[in-house]
Design a protein around this motif. Structure first.
Motif, PDB file in Angstrom:
ATOM      1  N   ASP A  35      -3.137 -11.787 -15.188  1.00 57.29           N
ATOM      2  CA  ASP A  35      -3.077 -10.523 -14.453  1.00 57.29           C
ATOM      3  C   ASP A  35      -1.777 -10.549 -13.657  1.00 57.29           C
ATOM      4  O   ASP A  35      -1.633 -11.342 -12.722  1.00 57.29           O
ATOM      5  CB  ASP A  35      -4.260 -10.377 -13.493  1.00 57.29           C
ATOM      6  CG  ASP A  35      -5.579 -10.149 -14.197  1.00 57.29           C
ATOM      7  OD1 ASP A  35      -5.561  -9.772 -15.384  1.00 57.29           O
ATOM      8  OD2 ASP A  35      -6.635 -10.361 -13.572  1.00 57.29           O
ATOM      9  N   VAL A  36      -0.829  -9.694 -14.007  1.00 50.70           N
ATOM     10  CA  VAL A  36       0.481  -9.725 -13.368  1.00 50.70           C
ATOM     11  C   VAL A  36       0.855  -8.336 -12.871  1.00 50.70           C
ATOM     12  O   VAL A  36       0.640  -7.341 -13.564  1.00 50.70           O
ATOM     13  CB  VAL A  36       1.567 -10.269 -14.325  1.00 50.70           C
ATOM     14  CG1 VAL A  36       1.661  -9.443 -15.588  1.00 50.70           C
ATOM     15  CG2 VAL A  36       2.922 -10.349 -13.642  1.00 50.70           C
ATOM     16  N   ILE A  37       1.372  -8.292 -11.648  1.00 52.75           N
ATOM     17  CA  ILE A  37       1.870  -7.034 -11.088  1.00 52.75           C
ATOM     18  C   ILE A  37       3.380  -7.146 -10.927  1.00 52.75           C
ATOM     19  O   ILE A  37       3.883  -8.049 -10.241  1.00 52.75           O
ATOM     20  CB  ILE A  37       1.205  -6.715  -9.736  1.00 52.75           C
ATOM     21  CG1 ILE A  37      -0.305  -6.532  -9.931  1.00 52.75           C
ATOM     22  CG2 ILE A  37       1.818  -5.462  -9.121  1.00 52.75           C
ATOM     23  CD1 ILE A  37      -1.067  -6.238  -8.665  1.00 52.75           C
ATOM     24  N   LEU A  38       4.106  -6.243 -11.580  1.00 53.82           N
ATOM     25  CA  LEU A  38       5.563  -6.195 -11.496  1.00 53.82           C
ATOM     26  C   LEU A  38       5.937  -5.267 -10.342  1.00 53.82           C
ATOM     27  O   LEU A  38       5.553  -4.090 -10.335  1.00 53.82           O
ATOM     28  CB  LEU A  38       6.154  -5.681 -12.799  1.00 53.82           C
ATOM     29  CG  LEU A  38       5.819  -6.499 -14.057  1.00 53.82           C
ATOM     30  CD1 LEU A  38       6.412  -5.836 -15.298  1.00 53.82           C
ATOM     31  CD2 LEU A  38       6.321  -7.933 -13.930  1.00 53.82           C
ATOM     32  N   VAL A  39       6.663  -5.796  -9.363  1.00 58.18           N
ATOM     33  CA  VAL A  39       7.038  -5.043  -8.165  1.00 58.18           C
ATOM     34  C   VAL A  39       8.544  -4.793  -8.231  1.00 58.18           C
ATOM     35  O   VAL A  39       9.340  -5.739  -8.194  1.00 58.18           O
ATOM     36  CB  VAL A  39       6.658  -5.804  -6.887  1.00 58.18           C
ATOM     37  CG1 VAL A  39       6.981  -4.969  -5.657  1.00 58.18           C
ATOM     38  CG2 VAL A  39       5.175  -6.179  -6.902  1.00 58.18           C
ATOM     39  N   ILE A  40       8.942  -3.524  -8.335  1.00 56.96           N
ATOM     40  CA  ILE A  40      10.330  -3.154  -8.625  1.00 56.96           C
ATOM     41  C   ILE A  40      10.936  -2.397  -7.449  1.00 56.96           C
ATOM     42  O   ILE A  40      10.372  -1.409  -6.967  1.00 56.96           O
ATOM     43  CB  ILE A  40      10.398  -2.299  -9.901  1.00 56.96           C
ATOM     44  CG1 ILE A  40       9.821  -3.082 -11.088  1.00 56.96           C
ATOM     45  CG2 ILE A  40      11.838  -1.864 -10.186  1.00 56.96           C
ATOM     46  CD1 ILE A  40       9.655  -2.249 -12.338  1.00 56.96           C
ATOM     47  N   ASP A  41      12.093  -2.843  -7.008  1.00 54.13           N
ATOM     48  CA  ASP A  41      12.851  -2.198  -5.928  1.00 54.13           C
ATOM     49  C   ASP A  41      13.423  -0.875  -6.437  1.00 54.13           C
ATOM     50  O   ASP A  41      14.142  -0.846  -7.441  1.00 54.13           O
ATOM     51  CB  ASP A  41      13.970  -3.150  -5.499  1.00 54.13           C
ATOM     52  CG  ASP A  41      14.706  -2.687  -4.252  1.00 54.13           C
ATOM     53  OD1 ASP A  41      14.598  -1.499  -3.895  1.00 54.13           O
ATOM     54  OD2 ASP A  41      15.415  -3.510  -3.651  1.00 54.13           O
ATOM     55  N   ARG A  42      13.094   0.218  -5.725  1.00 52.18           N
ATOM     56  CA  ARG A  42      13.660   1.520  -6.092  1.00 52.18           C
ATOM     57  C   ARG A  42      14.445   2.112  -4.917  1.00 52.18           C
ATOM     58  O   ARG A  42      14.617   3.335  -4.810  1.00 52.18           O
ATOM     59  CB  ARG A  42      12.562   2.487  -6.539  1.00 52.18           C
ATOM     60  CG  ARG A  42      11.583   2.912  -5.466  1.00 52.18           C
ATOM     61  CD  ARG A  42      10.728   4.099  -5.923  1.00 52.18           C
ATOM     62  NE  ARG A  42      10.061   4.735  -4.820  1.00 52.18           N
ATOM     63  CZ  ARG A  42       8.819   4.488  -4.415  1.00 52.18           C
ATOM     64  NH1 ARG A  42       8.103   3.572  -5.057  1.00 52.18           N
ATOM     65  NH2 ARG A  42       8.309   5.138  -3.390  1.00 52.18           N
TER      66      ARG A  42
END
Length: 397
Positions: free
Chosen positions: A109-116
């Motif tokens: 279970d992986v959550i990708l957290v992306i800087d916007r």
């Protein structure tokens, strides 16, 4: 006078044109490479009817291959013979592709957290940081298995958004990534908070729980860099206390010290000098997590009614008792905490290899009977190797 006649003769010469040399591109062509691998050019040969074999050093090669980014690249070969006649240009096609979905040790279970934030914008930036970040995150999803893995997407500027919850619908997750646009400030703390809440709600039992956070700058929300840094550390600590494995990726001008502190361990921080390195970094994390077999530590908290330090039929489990796990070798690692269940049992999942102290949080009015307080202050000292399952670490009071 006797006249004599002379006969004259002429020779017709035929000019044979100098032929152009011929280049042969050595196999394989096209050439396929896995993302992050090393490109070694097989090269080319050249032959000229008049000059014979042309030395390889005379062949001019142009073009480049970036194995840190998926795509199609072209290598060009040119050569001239001793008369300056050029060969027909030949090319090699090199395809850099993402690895195929992996068969991993455990479900993920992986959550990708992306800087916007605004600094991630592609506008007036030839590096195209947001486009390359989105492409790398999408390639990461392509390495996962729809059968066993779930992925979620969080993006953030001054606030964090759950773009897509944990799901096996990878098309939906990738679509949510494609819609991310850059603007505003940087709130890493809110990003961790949003990812942690989603993992709390929908992380599956028996899966590895992983958060991968990308940032290209300093956290400056709630009010400034100091408060942003404190909030980021606070929220990352909450995630790590729950046993979620945190990777951080710093793009360009970042505070590497902070990014290492945010990660579960400093070696889970990856630095990308430019956006072109993101593909290879995301792929490396995917491979590492696929292969990693986490350790577990479990036991029970007992009410030792006879006070003899031995479990017998009179003893019962104690619920809601806090048990802690801390690294002996890495003092910067977050202390993890678990509470015993209704039967008094506890389990620490996803334990990295290392040396740990396993302790109970003492309560007023109770006396610890086992383990002995004369050794490690009443804690267990445990060596964990990859995949180790440590059981029976009981506490008796």
């Amino acid at each position: 006078v006797l006249a004599t006649a002379t006969a004259s003769s002429s020779v017709n010469c035929v000019s044979i044109p100098n032929t152009a040399p011929v280049i042969t591109v050595l196999s394989p062509n096209p050439l396929e490479l896995i993302l992050g691998s090393v490109f070694t050019d097989p090269g080319a040969t050249a032959f000229d009817a008049e000059d014979g074999i042309i030395p390889p050093s005379s062949i001019v090669k142009t073009g480049s291959v970036n194995t840190s980014a998926t795509g199609t690249y072209t290598i060009y070969y040119n050569v001239k013979d001793s008369k300056g006649i050029a060969a027909v240009e030949k090319t090699r096609t090199v395809n850099v592709v993402a690895p195929a979905p992996q068969v991993c040790a455990l479900p993920l279970d992986v959550i990708l957290v992306i800087d916007r934030s605004g600094s991630m914008s592609d506008i007036d930036n030839p590096e195209l940081p947001l486009s390359k970040a989105k492409a790398a995150a999408t390639a990461f999803i392509n390495t996962l298995s729809t059968t066993t893995d779930h992925v979620g997407v969080v993006s953030y500027n001054e606030i964090a958004t759950l773009n897509n919850g944990l799901t096996s619908n990878f098309a939906a997750a990738k679509s949510s990534i494609s819609s991310i646009a850059a603007s505003g400030n940087t709130n890493i703390g809110d990003a961790f908070s949003k990812a942690t809440l989603e993992m709390n709600a929908h992380g599956r039992s028996g899966s590895k729980h992983v958060i991968v956070l990308l940032s290209d700058g300093l956290p400056n929300i709630p009010t400034n860099i100091a408060s942003g840094t404190a909030y980021a550390l606070e929220q990352a600590t909450i995630a790590k206390t729950k046993g979620y494995v945190v990777y951080t990726i710093g793009l360009g001008d970042v505070n590497s010290v902070l990014m290492k502190q945010l990660a579960t361990t400093p070696d889970l921080y990856h630095f990308a000098p430019t956006a072109s390195e993101l593909d290879a970094i995301y792929n490396a994390i995917s491979v590492e997590e696929c292969q990693r077999v986490p350790g577990t530590i479990s036991g029970k908290k007992w009410h030792d009614r006879e006070g003899n330090g031995i479990v017998n039929g009179y003893d019962v489990g104690i619920p809601d008792w806090e048990i802690t796990l801390s690294s002996v070798m890495n003092s910067s690692t977050t202390v993890r905490l678990e509470k015993t269940n209704s039967a008094g049992e506890y389990t620490f999942n996803d334990v990295f290899p290392g040396t740990y102290l396993l302790c109970e949080v003492m309560r007023s009015g109770w006396m610890e009977m086992s383990p002995a307080t004369t050794t490690n202050n009443g804690c267990y000292r445990i060596e964990i190797t990859g995949g180790a399952q440590v059981t029976g670490k009981n506490f008796l009071n």
